[in-house]
Design a protein around this motif. Structure first.
Motif, short mmCIF file in Angstrom:
data_model
loop_
_atom_site.label_atom_id
_atom_site.label_comp_id
_atom_site.label_asym_id
_atom_site.label_seq_id
_atom_site.Cartn_x
_atom_site.Cartn_y
_atom_site.Cartn_z
N TYR A 5 0.85 -1.19 0.00
CA TYR A 5 0.00 0.00 0.00
C TYR A 5 0.89 1.24 0.00
O TYR A 5 1.80 1.37 0.82
CB TYR A 5 -0.90 0.00 1.23
N SER A 6 0.61 2.17 -0.92
CA SER A 6 1.40 3.40 -0.97
C SER A 6 0.65 4.46 -1.74
O SER A 6 -0.36 4.19 -2.41
CB SER A 6 2.76 3.15 -1.63
N VAL A 7 1.12 5.68 -1.63
CA VAL A 7 0.65 6.79 -2.45
C VAL A 7 1.86 7.36 -3.17
O VAL A 7 2.86 7.71 -2.53
CB VAL A 7 -0.03 7.88 -1.61
N LEU A 8 1.80 7.44 -4.49
CA LEU A 8 2.89 7.99 -5.29
C LEU A 8 2.55 9.40 -5.72
O LEU A 8 1.46 9.64 -6.27
CB LEU A 8 3.15 7.13 -6.54
N ILE A 9 3.45 10.33 -5.45
CA ILE A 9 3.27 11.72 -5.85
C ILE A 9 4.41 12.06 -6.81
O ILE A 9 5.58 12.07 -6.42
CB ILE A 9 3.30 12.66 -4.63
N VAL A 10 4.09 12.31 -8.06
CA VAL A 10 5.09 12.53 -9.09
C VAL A 10 5.58 13.98 -9.04
O VAL A 10 4.78 14.92 -9.11
CB VAL A 10 4.53 12.19 -10.49
N THR A 14 1.17 -2.45 -13.77
CA THR A 14 0.93 -3.61 -12.91
C THR A 14 0.51 -4.77 -13.81
O THR A 14 0.32 -4.59 -15.01
CB THR A 14 -0.20 -3.32 -11.90
N PRO A 15 0.37 -5.97 -13.24
CA PRO A 15 -0.05 -7.10 -14.07
C PRO A 15 -1.39 -6.89 -14.79
O PRO A 15 -1.67 -7.56 -15.78
CB PRO A 15 -0.14 -8.25 -13.07
N VAL A 16 -2.22 -5.94 -14.29
CA VAL A 16 -3.54 -5.77 -14.90
C VAL A 16 -3.83 -4.34 -15.34
O VAL A 16 -4.96 -4.05 -15.78
CB VAL A 16 -4.65 -6.22 -13.91
N SER A 17 -2.88 -3.43 -15.27
CA SER A 17 -3.19 -2.04 -15.62
C SER A 17 -1.94 -1.27 -16.04
O SER A 17 -0.81 -1.65 -15.72
CB SER A 17 -3.84 -1.33 -14.42
N ARG A 18 -2.18 -0.17 -16.76
CA ARG A 18 -1.14 0.80 -17.10
C ARG A 18 -1.73 2.18 -16.81
O ARG A 18 -2.73 2.58 -17.40
CB ARG A 18 -0.73 0.70 -18.57
N THR A 19 -1.11 2.90 -15.88
CA THR A 19 -1.62 4.20 -15.46
C THR A 19 -0.64 5.30 -15.86
O THR A 19 0.48 5.34 -15.33
CB THR A 19 -1.85 4.25 -13.94
N LEU A 62 -3.00 6.46 -5.72
CA LEU A 62 -3.10 5.50 -4.64
C LEU A 62 -2.86 4.11 -5.20
O LEU A 62 -3.51 3.68 -6.15
CB LEU A 62 -4.49 5.57 -4.01
N VAL A 63 -1.89 3.40 -4.64
CA VAL A 63 -1.54 2.06 -5.10
C VAL A 63 -1.92 1.06 -4.01
O VAL A 63 -1.27 1.00 -2.96
CB VAL A 63 -0.03 1.95 -5.41
N PRO A 64 -2.97 0.27 -4.20
CA PRO A 64 -3.35 -0.72 -3.18
C PRO A 64 -2.39 -1.90 -3.18
O PRO A 64 -1.74 -2.18 -4.19
CB PRO A 64 -4.75 -1.14 -3.60
N PHE A 65 -2.31 -2.60 -2.08
CA PHE A 65 -1.47 -3.80 -2.01
C PHE A 65 -1.89 -4.81 -3.06
O PHE A 65 -1.05 -5.50 -3.66
CB PHE A 65 -1.56 -4.42 -0.62
N SER A 66 -3.18 -4.89 -3.33
CA SER A 66 -3.69 -5.88 -4.28
C SER A 66 -3.23 -5.65 -5.71
O SER A 66 -3.38 -6.53 -6.56
CB SER A 66 -5.22 -5.91 -4.24
N ALA A 67 -2.66 -4.47 -5.99
CA ALA A 67 -2.15 -4.21 -7.34
C ALA A 67 -0.92 -5.05 -7.64
O ALA A 67 -0.55 -5.22 -8.80
CB ALA A 67 -1.84 -2.72 -7.51
N GLY A 68 -0.24 -5.53 -6.60
CA GLY A 68 0.95 -6.32 -6.81
C GLY A 68 2.16 -5.45 -7.09
O GLY A 68 2.13 -4.23 -6.89
N VAL A 98 4.80 -3.07 -8.93
CA VAL A 98 4.57 -1.99 -9.87
C VAL A 98 5.86 -1.69 -10.62
O VAL A 98 6.91 -1.47 -10.00
CB VAL A 98 4.08 -0.71 -9.15
N GLU A 99 5.79 -1.70 -11.94
CA GLU A 99 6.92 -1.32 -12.78
C GLU A 99 6.81 0.16 -13.11
O GLU A 99 5.72 0.67 -13.43
CB GLU A 99 6.92 -2.13 -14.08
N LEU A 100 7.93 0.88 -13.02
CA LEU A 100 7.97 2.29 -13.38
C LEU A 100 8.54 2.40 -14.80
O LEU A 100 9.68 1.99 -15.05
CB LEU A 100 8.84 3.07 -12.41
#
Length: 211
Positions: free
Chosen positions: A155-160, A169-174, A183-189, A191-193
């Motif tokens: 669980y984290s919050v990323l501020i660019v 993530t395995p299921v998304s591209r943001t 907001l990045v939930p733990f369930s996202a697995g 995360v590639e930057l």
């Protein structure tokens, strides 16, 4: 000349702080506090009960615990109609008792501050931003693409803070860019930057040690 204020520079009596609060004597409050010059890349930890203020012209990230209780010494100019409204509904005497009225020596101020002379331009992977004493409450890391590349699940919050790219993530591209908050939930697995950007990764605290 950016600056913040942290802690009192001199002993303050209960009567003094009550008078400043009741009469809204902002100049006297600030004059009694430690003024600290800051620059891009600096971080200042504000322990519970420490009076603090932010100077003019500063744009910052303020990271707080999930439950944040604030007592406002300055209330008149913040759309608070009375001395109780901004103090968690407490009477002023009880509310003002939360403040640390002792003087803060230079070594205590230094322990609450980290500084990066290069700002966010000299990132190393997962650099810690806050002083060590903050870890039990909250954490902040400096991450960047492509240097950090992969973030473990959590669980984290990323501020660019600079650049642009994607969080993959395995299921998304943001898509993200300077100013994005995600907001990045733990369930996202994991995360590639992807791309070229720098961000502050805000994380929960580690918790106090139990003996």
């Amino acid at each position: 000349d950016p600056y913040v204020y942290l802690g009192f520079a001199q002993p303050v009596s209960p009567e003094e702080i009550a008078g400043w609060f009741e009469n809204q004597e902002s100049a006297q409050i600030l004059a009694a506090m430690n003024r600290i010059s800051v620059a891009p890349g600096d971080a200042v930890l504000v322990p519970a009960g420490a009076p603090h203020a932010i100077g003019e012209g500063i744009f910052l990230v303020e990271l707080q615990e999930p439950t944040d209780f604030s007592v406002m010494l300055e209330w008149r100019n913040f759309n608070m109609p009375g001395v109780v409204d901004g103090q968690l509904g407490l009477d002023p005497a009880r509310a003002l008792a939360c403040f640390d009225r002792t003087p803060w020596p230079p070594d205590r101020l230094a322990a609450c501050r980290t500084s990066r002379p290069g700002g966010f331009t000299d990132l190393s992977p997962s650099d810690t931003l806050l002083p060590d004493m903050a870890d039990q409450f909250f954490r902040a890391e400096l991450v960047s693409a492509p240097r950090s590349r992969r973030l473990a699940a959590g669980y984290s919050v990323l501020i660019v803070t600079a650049g642009a790219g994607e969080l993959v993530t395995p299921v998304s591209r943001t898509p993200v860019r300077r100013g994005s908050t995600v907001l990045v939930p733990f369930s996202a697995g994991p995360v590639e930057l992807a791309g070229e950007f720098a961000a502050i990764r805000c994380l929960p605290g580690m918790g106090a040690a139990v003996e």
